[in-house]
Design a protein around this motif. Sequence first.
Motif, PDB file in Angstrom:
ATOM      1  N   UNK A  48       2.139  13.277  -0.937  1.00 28.07           N
ATOM      2  CA  UNK A  48       3.576  13.331  -1.256  1.00 28.07           C
ATOM      3  C   UNK A  48       3.797  13.772  -2.700  1.00 28.07           C
ATOM      4  N   UNK A  49       2.931  13.313  -3.597  1.00 24.03           N
ATOM      5  CA  UNK A  49       3.107  13.611  -5.019  1.00 24.03           C
ATOM      6  C   UNK A  49       2.665  15.023  -5.389  1.00 24.03           C
ATOM      7  N   UNK A  50       1.719  15.580  -4.644  1.00 21.13           N
ATOM      8  CA  UNK A  50       1.131  16.848  -5.069  1.00 21.13           C
ATOM      9  C   UNK A  50       1.473  18.045  -4.199  1.00 21.13           C
ATOM     10  N   UNK A  51       1.748  17.821  -2.909  1.00 22.94           N
ATOM     11  CA  UNK A  51       1.938  18.969  -2.014  1.00 22.94           C
ATOM     12  C   UNK A  51       3.217  18.908  -1.181  1.00 22.94           C
ATOM     13  N   UNK A  52       3.533  17.728  -0.655  1.00 20.49           N
ATOM     14  CA  UNK A  52       4.695  17.593   0.248  1.00 20.49           C
ATOM     15  C   UNK A  52       5.673  16.613  -0.378  1.00 20.49           C
ATOM     16  N   UNK A  53       6.416  17.079  -1.359  1.00 24.40           N
ATOM     17  CA  UNK A  53       7.274  16.190  -2.153  1.00 24.40           C
ATOM     18  C   UNK A  53       8.402  15.551  -1.330  1.00 24.40           C
ATOM     19  N   UNK A  54       8.768  16.180  -0.233  1.00 27.42           N
ATOM     20  CA  UNK A  54       9.858  15.643   0.589  1.00 27.42           C
ATOM     21  C   UNK A  54       9.350  14.866   1.799  1.00 27.42           C
ATOM     22  N   UNK A  55       8.050  14.539   1.821  1.00 23.27           N
ATOM     23  CA  UNK A  55       7.484  13.781   2.935  1.00 23.27           C
ATOM     24  C   UNK A  55       8.101  12.385   2.988  1.00 23.27           C
ATOM     25  N   UNK A  56       8.654  12.021   4.138  1.00 23.05           N
ATOM     26  CA  UNK A  56       9.277  10.705   4.309  1.00 23.05           C
ATOM     27  C   UNK A  56       8.253   9.730   4.872  1.00 23.05           C
ATOM     28  N   UNK A  57       8.069   8.622   4.172  1.00 27.34           N
ATOM     29  CA  UNK A  57       7.159   7.572   4.619  1.00 27.34           C
ATOM     30  C   UNK A  57       7.730   6.232   4.186  1.00 27.34           C
ATOM     31  N   UNK A  58       7.671   5.275   5.075  1.00 22.15           N
ATOM     32  CA  UNK A  58       8.216   3.942   4.771  1.00 22.15           C
ATOM     33  C   UNK A  58       7.078   3.023   4.340  1.00 22.15           C
ATOM     34  N   UNK A  59       7.261   2.336   3.216  1.00 25.85           N
ATOM     35  CA  UNK A  59       6.262   1.377   2.743  1.00 25.85           C
ATOM     36  C   UNK A  59       6.941   0.428   1.766  1.00 25.85           C
ATOM     37  N   UNK A  60       6.265  -0.674   1.460  1.00 22.14           N
ATOM     38  CA  UNK A  60       6.833  -1.627   0.506  1.00 22.14           C
ATOM     39  C   UNK A  60       5.735  -2.344  -0.267  1.00 22.14           C
ATOM     40  N   UNK A  61       5.035  -3.288   0.374  1.00 22.49           N
ATOM     41  CA  UNK A  61       4.140  -4.167  -0.391  1.00 22.49           C
ATOM     42  C   UNK A  61       2.758  -3.574  -0.633  1.00 22.49           C
ATOM     43  N   UNK A  62       2.294  -2.704   0.237  1.00 18.78           N
ATOM     44  CA  UNK A  62       0.946  -2.144   0.185  1.00 18.78           C
ATOM     45  C   UNK A  62      -0.132  -3.231   0.185  1.00 18.78           C
TER      46      UNK A  62
END
Length: 255
Positions: free
Chosen positions: A40-54
């Motif tokens: 998401x940070x380097x290639x697919x900046x608009x990638x939607x992914x749901x996360x919170x606590x990891x």
Amino acid sequence: MSYTGHFRVWRGDAEGGELKDFEVEVNEGEVVLDVIHRLQATQAHDLAVRWNCKAGKCGSCSAEVNGRPRLMCMTRMSVFAEDETVTVTPMRAFPVLRDLVTDVSFNYAKAREIPSFVPPPGLAPGEYRMAQQDVGRSQEFRKCIECFLCQDTCHVVRDHEENKPDFAGPRFLMRIAELDMHPLDAAAETGLDRARTAQDVHGLGYCNITKCCTEVCPEQIHITDNALIPMKERTADRKYDPLVWLGDRIFRRDK
């Protein structure tokens, strides 16, 4: 130690989409969610992914990794070979909103349909007393983080959209079982038979105990063996046992 990992990630929305190939850096000790964040940070900046606590406790980052419902934050990259292509797709049982994010509102609607705990009459909350054995039975079910992986993998929901109106799914049938086992739940005194309601209203009969829900549970809850099968047995006793049937008729006649 790092290497270049091969990923196929589903990109799209409710209108449609496709799997796209990426090559992403993978470092020692990382999990799938780490790599998705790097993508998401380097290639697919608009990638939607749901996360919170990891940390495997919020249940937000549920997806399917190589076809298996998993928490991305609890799926270590070390379980895959370095030359293996890792495919990440959204949960199949629920409508896609965008990329890896699905609409799980079905589950919240089912949660609202489950009658809540009925306090015992004459006792204030601080006066509840339970045997430790009874606490232990329900405590297992309370570990649920509502990741909905069990709902996703259940073929009754996953493969048959038409079943959704009549089937609560393993997560919420487990909730009914928990309340039915609770020694202080006074639902029966109000006329609510939880096990019978599970069968007649929430679709317990649809479950054929394949244990797929148990297999994907990240909290290792024995959903099938400790919740669904015992409730099926209680339901069958109350519905088909002739002595129970006769007792119900006599009890109602006395009333």
